[in-house]
Design a protein around this motif. Structure first.
Motif, short mmCIF file in Angstrom:
data_model
loop_
_atom_site.label_atom_id
_atom_site.label_comp_id
_atom_site.label_asym_id
_atom_site.label_seq_id
_atom_site.Cartn_x
_atom_site.Cartn_y
_atom_site.Cartn_z
N UNK A 128 29.11 56.54 24.58
CA UNK A 128 27.67 56.39 24.35
C UNK A 128 27.24 56.94 23.00
N UNK A 129 28.18 56.99 22.06
CA UNK A 129 27.94 57.52 20.71
C UNK A 129 26.95 56.66 19.94
N UNK A 130 26.11 57.34 19.19
CA UNK A 130 25.13 56.66 18.35
C UNK A 130 25.56 56.69 16.89
N UNK A 131 24.62 56.40 16.00
CA UNK A 131 24.90 56.36 14.57
C UNK A 131 25.16 57.73 13.96
N UNK A 132 24.71 58.78 14.63
CA UNK A 132 24.92 60.14 14.16
C UNK A 132 26.14 60.68 14.91
N UNK A 133 27.27 60.96 14.22
CA UNK A 133 28.51 61.33 14.92
C UNK A 133 28.31 62.48 15.92
N UNK A 134 28.93 62.30 17.10
CA UNK A 134 28.89 63.34 18.12
C UNK A 134 27.60 63.38 18.93
N UNK A 135 26.78 62.34 18.77
CA UNK A 135 25.49 62.34 19.44
C UNK A 135 25.23 61.02 20.16
N UNK A 136 24.34 61.07 21.15
CA UNK A 136 24.02 59.94 22.01
C UNK A 136 23.15 58.94 21.26
N UNK A 137 23.42 57.65 21.50
CA UNK A 137 22.57 56.62 20.87
C UNK A 137 21.23 56.53 21.59
N UNK A 138 20.21 56.14 20.86
CA UNK A 138 18.84 56.14 21.37
C UNK A 138 18.62 55.27 22.58
N UNK A 139 19.34 54.15 22.68
CA UNK A 139 19.19 53.27 23.84
C UNK A 139 19.61 53.93 25.14
N UNK A 140 20.62 54.78 25.08
CA UNK A 140 21.06 55.51 26.28
C UNK A 140 19.98 56.50 26.70
#
Length: 156
Positions: free
Chosen positions: A47-59
């Motif tokens: 569920x990784x987002x564009x910022x490494x190590x962080x959740x993507x906004x859609x999740x």
């Protein structure tokens, strides 16, 4: 203790975010906790987002959405003086709007705590205040307008 979603009838148990009948879903579980509702979820690396190590906004939006509609159902039932599983017709809410404020990046692999509280209930409309935190730090807050779903009846 059973989760709010455990009381949903089979026809409503298919949701990707919180449906028990969706084999590939997230299986989010929401519980009543006094005057609030709470759910916990630990996002995996996928569920990784564009910022490494962080959740993507859609999740984050998905978690807030599922918890918000479950919260609306629980609060509406409470306001009507009813309890889950006591023979009443199933109660479900759908999202009319969800306004999210992303406060800080949300880390992967850390338990997220999603909380909901009732702001207002007017007929079929419930306004729910939501928050999503990681390690006691607020990562997102939201306001949801949820509408009670009513089954359409067929004419004879």
């Amino acid at each position: 203790m059973k989760a709010i979603q455990d009381f949903y009838p089979e026809e409503f148990a298919h949701c990707y975010g919180c449906g028990r009948a969706n084999a590939r879903g997230l299986h989010l579980k929401s519980y009543v906790d006094g005057t609030e509702t709470v759910a916990r979820f630990t996002p995996a690396d996928l569920y990784s987002g564009g910022y490494p190590g962080h959740v993507y906004g859609g999740m984050i939006a998905s978690l807030l959405d599922c918890h918000g509609t479950a919260s609306a159902a629980a609060f509406a039932l409470r306001e009507r003086g009813l309890e889950w599983g006591h023979g009443q017709d199933p109660i479900r809410f759908v999202t009319a709007s969800l306004r999210i404020e992303y406060k800080r990046p949300t880390p992967l692999g850390v338990e997220l705590v999603i909380r909901g509280s009732l702001s207002s209930l007017d007929g079929r409309k419930a306004t729910i205040a939501l928050s999503l935190s990681a390690a006691d730090e607020l990562c997102a807050s939201a306001e949801m307008l949820a509408i009670e779903y009513r089954r359409k009846t067929r004419a004879p």
